[in-house]
Design a protein around this motif. Structure first.
Motif, PDB file in Angstrom:
ATOM      1  N   GLU A   1      40.082  62.985  51.573  1.00 45.97           N
ATOM      2  CA  GLU A   1      41.095  63.705  50.782  1.00 45.97           C
ATOM      3  C   GLU A   1      42.171  64.305  51.691  1.00 45.97           C
ATOM      4  O   GLU A   1      43.363  64.255  51.381  1.00 45.97           O
ATOM      5  N   HIS A   2      41.733  64.869  52.809  1.00 44.01           N
ATOM      6  CA  HIS A   2      42.701  65.496  53.726  1.00 44.01           C
ATOM      7  C   HIS A   2      43.551  64.462  54.456  1.00 44.01           C
ATOM      8  O   HIS A   2      44.757  64.638  54.589  1.00 44.01           O
ATOM      9  N   ILE A   3      42.904  63.385  54.892  1.00 40.02           N
ATOM     10  CA  ILE A   3      43.667  62.407  55.670  1.00 40.02           C
ATOM     11  C   ILE A   3      44.644  61.650  54.762  1.00 40.02           C
ATOM     12  O   ILE A   3      45.724  61.234  55.199  1.00 40.02           O
ATOM     13  N   ILE A   4      44.299  61.489  53.484  1.00 38.69           N
ATOM     14  CA  ILE A   4      45.221  60.834  52.527  1.00 38.69           C
ATOM     15  C   ILE A   4      46.506  61.654  52.422  1.00 38.69           C
ATOM     16  O   ILE A   4      47.616  61.106  52.460  1.00 38.69           O
ATOM     17  N   MET A   5      46.362  62.982  52.336  1.00 35.89           N
ATOM     18  CA  MET A   5      47.571  63.839  52.258  1.00 35.89           C
ATOM     19  C   MET A   5      48.401  63.701  53.532  1.00 35.89           C
ATOM     20  O   MET A   5      49.626  63.654  53.485  1.00 35.89           O
ATOM     21  N   CYS A   6      47.711  63.624  54.688  1.00 36.97           N
ATOM     22  CA  CYS A   6      48.438  63.431  55.959  1.00 36.97           C
ATOM     23  C   CYS A   6      49.210  62.115  55.947  1.00 36.97           C
ATOM     24  O   CYS A   6      50.371  62.061  56.342  1.00 36.97           O
ATOM     25  N   ARG A   7      48.568  61.047  55.489  1.00 33.26           N
ATOM     26  CA  ARG A   7      49.208  59.720  55.480  1.00 33.26           C
ATOM     27  C   ARG A   7      50.468  59.725  54.610  1.00 33.26           C
ATOM     28  O   ARG A   7      51.466  59.087  54.950  1.00 33.26           O
TER      29      ARG A   7
ATOM     30  N   GLY B   1      54.249  58.884  56.181  1.00 30.92           N
ATOM     31  CA  GLY B   1      54.888  57.623  55.766  1.00 30.92           C
ATOM     32  C   GLY B   1      53.968  56.427  55.852  1.00 30.92           C
ATOM     33  O   GLY B   1      54.402  55.324  56.174  1.00 30.92           O
ATOM     34  N   HIS B   2      52.661  56.638  55.567  1.00 25.55           N
ATOM     35  CA  HIS B   2      51.705  55.522  55.548  1.00 25.55           C
ATOM     36  C   HIS B   2      51.064  55.449  54.159  1.00 25.55           C
ATOM     37  O   HIS B   2      49.867  55.669  53.992  1.00 25.55           O
ATOM     38  N   LYS B   3      51.907  55.138  53.174  1.00 22.81           N
ATOM     39  CA  LYS B   3      51.454  55.176  51.774  1.00 22.81           C
ATOM     40  C   LYS B   3      50.422  54.091  51.465  1.00 22.81           C
ATOM     41  O   LYS B   3      49.483  54.323  50.705  1.00 22.81           O
ATOM     42  N   ALA B   4      50.618  52.894  52.046  1.00 20.53           N
ATOM     43  CA  ALA B   4      49.694  51.787  51.751  1.00 20.53           C
ATOM     44  C   ALA B   4      48.276  52.151  52.215  1.00 20.53           C
ATOM     45  O   ALA B   4      47.298  51.946  51.488  1.00 20.53           O
ATOM     46  N   THR B   5      48.188  52.717  53.430  1.00 22.31           N
ATOM     47  CA  THR B   5      46.870  53.133  53.950  1.00 22.31           C
ATOM     48  C   THR B   5      46.289  54.242  53.065  1.00 22.31           C
ATOM     49  O   THR B   5      45.101  54.223  52.735  1.00 22.31           O
ATOM     50  N   ALA B   6      47.142  55.192  52.667  1.00 26.68           N
ATOM     51  CA  ALA B   6      46.680  56.293  51.796  1.00 26.68           C
ATOM     52  C   ALA B   6      46.090  55.736  50.506  1.00 26.68           C
ATOM     53  O   ALA B   6      45.034  56.185  50.041  1.00 26.68           O
ATOM     54  N   LEU B   7      46.753  54.745  49.934  1.00 31.21           N
ATOM     55  CA  LEU B   7      46.303  54.172  48.667  1.00 31.21           C
ATOM     56  C   LEU B   7      44.937  53.493  48.830  1.00 31.21           C
ATOM     57  O   LEU B   7      44.055  53.640  47.979  1.00 31.21           O
ATOM     58  N   GLN B   8      44.755  52.790  49.959  1.00 32.42           N
ATOM     59  CA  GLN B   8      43.456  52.135  50.189  1.00 32.42           C
ATOM     60  C   GLN B   8      42.353  53.187  50.376  1.00 32.42           C
ATOM     61  O   GLN B   8      41.215  52.989  49.941  1.00 32.42           O
ATOM     62  N   GLU B   9      42.719  54.320  50.990  1.00 34.45           N
ATOM     63  CA  GLU B   9      41.719  55.388  51.165  1.00 34.45           C
ATOM     64  C   GLU B   9      41.432  56.095  49.840  1.00 34.45           C
ATOM     65  O   GLU B   9      40.295  56.516  49.600  1.00 34.45           O
ATOM     66  N   ILE B  10      42.430  56.190  48.957  1.00 38.72           N
ATOM     67  CA  ILE B  10      42.174  56.751  47.608  1.00 38.72           C
ATOM     68  C   ILE B  10      41.166  55.846  46.895  1.00 38.72           C
ATOM     69  O   ILE B  10      40.213  56.320  46.254  1.00 38.72           O
ATOM     70  N   SER B  11      41.343  54.542  47.057  1.00 34.69           N
ATOM     71  CA  SER B  11      40.430  53.578  46.439  1.00 34.69           C
ATOM     72  C   SER B  11      39.019  53.740  47.014  1.00 34.69           C
ATOM     73  O   SER B  11      38.014  53.642  46.296  1.00 34.69           O
TER      74      SER B  11
ATOM     75  N   ALA C   1      39.225  65.984  39.837  1.00 33.71           N
ATOM     76  CA  ALA C   1      40.545  66.654  39.801  1.00 33.71           C
ATOM     77  C   ALA C   1      41.322  66.377  41.087  1.00 33.71           C
ATOM     78  O   ALA C   1      42.530  66.112  41.059  1.00 33.71           O
ATOM     79  N   GLN C   2      40.609  66.406  42.230  1.00 31.51           N
ATOM     80  CA  GLN C   2      41.278  66.134  43.512  1.00 31.51           C
ATOM     81  C   GLN C   2      41.798  64.694  43.559  1.00 31.51           C
ATOM     82  O   GLN C   2      42.888  64.440  44.073  1.00 31.51           O
ATOM     83  N   LEU C   3      41.005  63.759  42.996  1.00 30.72           N
ATOM     84  CA  LEU C   3      41.414  62.348  42.996  1.00 30.72           C
ATOM     85  C   LEU C   3      42.721  62.154  42.219  1.00 30.72           C
ATOM     86  O   LEU C   3      43.644  61.483  42.684  1.00 30.72           O
ATOM     87  N   HIS C   4      42.777  62.757  41.025  1.00 31.33           N
ATOM     88  CA  HIS C   4      44.008  62.641  40.217  1.00 31.33           C
ATOM     89  C   HIS C   4      45.183  63.338  40.920  1.00 31.33           C
ATOM     90  O   HIS C   4      46.320  62.869  40.851  1.00 31.33           O
ATOM     91  N   THR C   5      44.894  64.443  41.620  1.00 29.65           N
ATOM     92  CA  THR C   5      45.955  65.147  42.359  1.00 29.65           C
ATOM     93  C   THR C   5      46.511  64.243  43.464  1.00 29.65           C
ATOM     94  O   THR C   5      47.731  64.133  43.644  1.00 29.65           O
ATOM     95  N   LEU C   6      45.603  63.590  44.205  1.00 31.65           N
ATOM     96  CA  LEU C   6      46.046  62.689  45.282  1.00 31.65           C
ATOM     97  C   LEU C   6      46.872  61.536  44.719  1.00 31.65           C
ATOM     98  O   LEU C   6      47.888  61.150  45.295  1.00 31.65           O
ATOM     99  N   LEU C   7      46.434  60.994  43.580  1.00 30.03           N
ATOM    100  CA  LEU C   7      47.209  59.914  42.956  1.00 30.03           C
ATOM    101  C   LEU C   7      48.581  60.425  42.518  1.00 30.03           C
ATOM    102  O   LEU C   7      49.585  59.712  42.633  1.00 30.03           O
ATOM    103  N   GLY C   8      48.631  61.679  42.036  1.00 29.59           N
ATOM    104  CA  GLY C   8      49.919  62.284  41.662  1.00 29.59           C
ATOM    105  C   GLY C   8      50.849  62.374  42.865  1.00 29.59           C
ATOM    106  O   GLY C   8      52.044  62.048  42.783  1.00 29.59           O
ATOM    107  N   LEU C   9      50.291  62.797  44.017  1.00 29.85           N
ATOM    108  CA  LEU C   9      51.105  62.898  45.240  1.00 29.85           C
ATOM    109  C   LEU C   9      51.579  61.510  45.691  1.00 29.85           C
ATOM    110  O   LEU C   9      52.714  61.337  46.119  1.00 29.85           O
ATOM    111  N   TYR C  10      50.689  60.512  45.554  1.00 31.25           N
ATOM    112  CA  TYR C  10      51.080  59.142  45.905  1.00 31.25           C
ATOM    113  C   TYR C  10      52.220  58.671  44.982  1.00 31.25           C
ATOM    114  O   TYR C  10      53.200  58.077  45.446  1.00 31.25           O
TER     115      TYR C  10
END
Length: 600
Positions: free
Chosen positions: A329-335, A339-349, A367-376
């Protein structure tokens, strides 16, 4: 066969069957069916009650841990608990039966059957310190999982007092620290402070096994660090975090083969050494992300995930999956920031897949998962999907800090859409940094000032925007919140540019750019370079304008390529998921369906 003969010297047939059962259980791979046959054969000999109860316990444990035959496991565990209660001086079998039976009931969602077993066992185990403490911990944990933190805290208080009477300050500290953890979760800060200060004194004064002492210190310091981070105090936490990191280094040099404590009430440990190591990496990542040291966050995440992979090969403890999800969850926000959205999306998956394997993990992290998807979604300019994701997240959380974080981000979506005034104002009322702010987090309050500044900027109310942004700057400088500082500086630079005050604009944009490069924050770099280009052109600095234009072009290209890569991934379809469990399969996309819009 007399009872005395069995207690003094077990019959040869019994030893033979037990030996065979253990051989089959520990062979590689385990031969569980043969192990169960050997144990069931014990009953053919009409054994005395002690052997009968112990065999029921062994059978129940093996069936529960190694097979799907839950009905038979339940029958044997209930028999073991029922028979052993009638036998004097039979504590180990009696209380282990109660403990495993309760664990089994909880796994089968029969929590109301587990509680009376544990309560009864606690009542009759007061002369057996180890089991009395262990059963108190178990019932407290059960209440905590049910979110009944008041009952859990009461039990931990009873445990702390019992441990004190039994002369085990170590176990008393474990009970009190566990209670402190629950009080922190409940936000009962007025009770947390005196409790943590008492724990600090007990931990420092306790002279005992070095590993136990250091592990108590790690527990104590983890609570302190998370308390600071929850309050958004990234600078104030540094001394505690440093102590924690030194502490874990000390532990890794100590050997586990220390002498066991003589007091049976002290036969506990908080977490294995390897788990503590991952936990310290985890809180370091949390700190680095909040402070905006994203490369450091990346480095510690890699170390922690590598260690977790090794541990998960040998250990199926669910806490490891929790650690893994929180790290991701934390590293996805960092990505998303770097500017590493593709990697973030694979980590959300990846988080989705981990949550599919465990209903409890999904309940705690939906709730955190939906929040991360919202940020993506914001990062790929899918504002309708972002709104749907944040709305789904708000319905799933009761956690005040997360709720405030989501509302802040949803407000930023409404500001960008520019036509949602009614909804926007009703949200802003609920996160007013000047009045009744819902949480005590320094960081979130600073972000709320920034959102106000952003809105005032878009409405052309520049003086008001400057007031809000200076407030953000003051707060973010006080606690080293680098990202908020960079965002506020570049927005202030933009305001001064619009107002024609080029010198002041330059004074804001240059440090914003330096800070954004250090983080690194790709969107702030894009914004700053665009502003620097326009500034230098307006001032007639052709060379500098050309250099800034080149930088802007490079950032745009990187972001565009990443944008196309992310939107082309089959996982991009996750942005449409707003209900129930996350989908397992993703259909590949034909190509990007969204346009890149810069943050300008």
């Amino acid at each position: 066969m007399s009872m005395a003969a069995t207690t003094e010297a077990p019959e040869p047939w019994y030893l033979a069957l037990l030996g065979f059962a253990e051989h089959f259980r520990t062979s590689s791979p385990p031969k569980i069916r043969l192990c169960v046959h050997c144990l069931q054969a014990v009953f053919q000999f009409k054994p005395p009650p002690r052997v009968e109860a112990r065999t029921h316990l062994q059978l129940g444990s093996v069936l529960y841990r190694h097979t799907k035959n839950s009905e038979l496991a339940q029958t044997h565990l209930e028999e073991a608990w029922f028979i052993s209660q009638e036998i004097p001086q039979f504590e180990d079998v009696k209380f282990e039966a109660a403990s495993i039976l309760s664990e089994f009931y909880c796994q089968q969602n029969l929590v109301d059957s587990a509680k009376p077993v544990l309560r009864n066992a606690i009542q009759i185990s007061q002369q057996t310190p180890y089991w009395h403490c262990r059963l108190l911990f178990q019932l407290a944990q059960l209440h905590a999982l049910e979110k009944d933190l008041v009952s859990a805290c009461d039990l931990l208080g009873v445990g702390a007092e019992y441990a004190r009477v039994m002369g085990s300050e170590y176990t008393r500290a474990l009970f009190l620290l566990s209670k402190g953890m629950l009080l922190l979760m409940e936000r009962k800060l007025s009770e947390v402070h005196p409790l943590l200060s008492l724990c600090g004194t007990i931990v420092e004064n306790w002279q005992g096994n070095p590993i136990q002492k250091e592990s108590l210190r790690v527990f104590f310091l983890v609570l302190q660090v998370t308390h600071y981070l929850d309050a958004g105090q990234v600078k104030s936490v540094k001394p505690c975090l440093k102590q924690l990191q030194q502490c874990i280094q000390t532990i890794s040099t100590l050997h586990d083969d220390e002498i066991l404590p003589t007091n049976p009430a002290a036969l506990f440990h908080w977490l294995p050494k390897e788990h503590m190591c991952v936990l310290v990496y985890l809180v370091t990542v949390m700190h680095s992300m909040q402070a905006g040291y994203l490369e450091k966050a990346q480095k510690y995440t890699d170390k922690a995930l590598m260690q977790l992979e090794k541990l998960k090969m040998l250990d199926s403890n669910p806490i490891l999956s929790s650690f893994q999800v929180i790290l991701l969850e934390h590293i996805i926000m960092c990505r998303l920031v770097t500017g590493h959205k593709a990697t973030a999306l694979q980590e959300i998956s990846q988080v989705c897949q981990l949550c599919q394997q465990s209903p409890r993990l999904f309940t705690n992290h939906a709730a955190q998962l939906h929040t991360l998807l919202g940020l993506y979604c914001i990062s790929v300019n899918c504002m309708d999907n972002a709104e749907a994701q944040f709305t789904a997240a708000l319905q799933l959380t009761t956690h005040q800090e997360l709720w405030t974080f989501i509302v802040t981000n949803l407000a930023s979506v409404y500001i960008r859409e520019g036509n949602r005034h009614q909804e926007l104002y009703s949200l802003l009322e609920r996160i007013n940094p000047d009045h009744n702010f819902p949480v005590s987090s320094h960081c979130l309050r600073a972000a709320a000032f920034y959102i106000r500044g952003l809105l005032s900027f878009f409405q052309g109310r520049y003086n008001e925007a400057k007031r809000f942004l200076r407030e953000t700057l003051k707060m973010s400088n006080a606690e080293d919140l680098n990202r908020l500082t960079a965002c506020s500086l570049v927005l202030l630079g933009h305001i001064f540019f619009v107002l024609g005050n080029h010198r002041e604009s330059n004074n804001m944009v240059v440090p914003a750019m330096q800070l954004a490069s250090k983080i690194p924050d790709m969107s702030v770099q894009l914004w700053s370079s665009a502003l620097l280009k326009d500034l230098n052109r307006a001032c007639g600095n052709t060379m500098d304008a050309h250099e800034a234009a080149q930088m802007h072009q490079n950032f745009s290209q990187q972001l565009l390529q990443d944008h196309i890569a992310a939107c082309s991934l089959p996982e991009h379809n996750l942005i449409s998921w707003t209900d129930g469990l996350p989908p397992v399969q993703f259909q590949p996309q034909n190509g990007p369906t969204t346009s890149l819009a810069s943050l300008l």
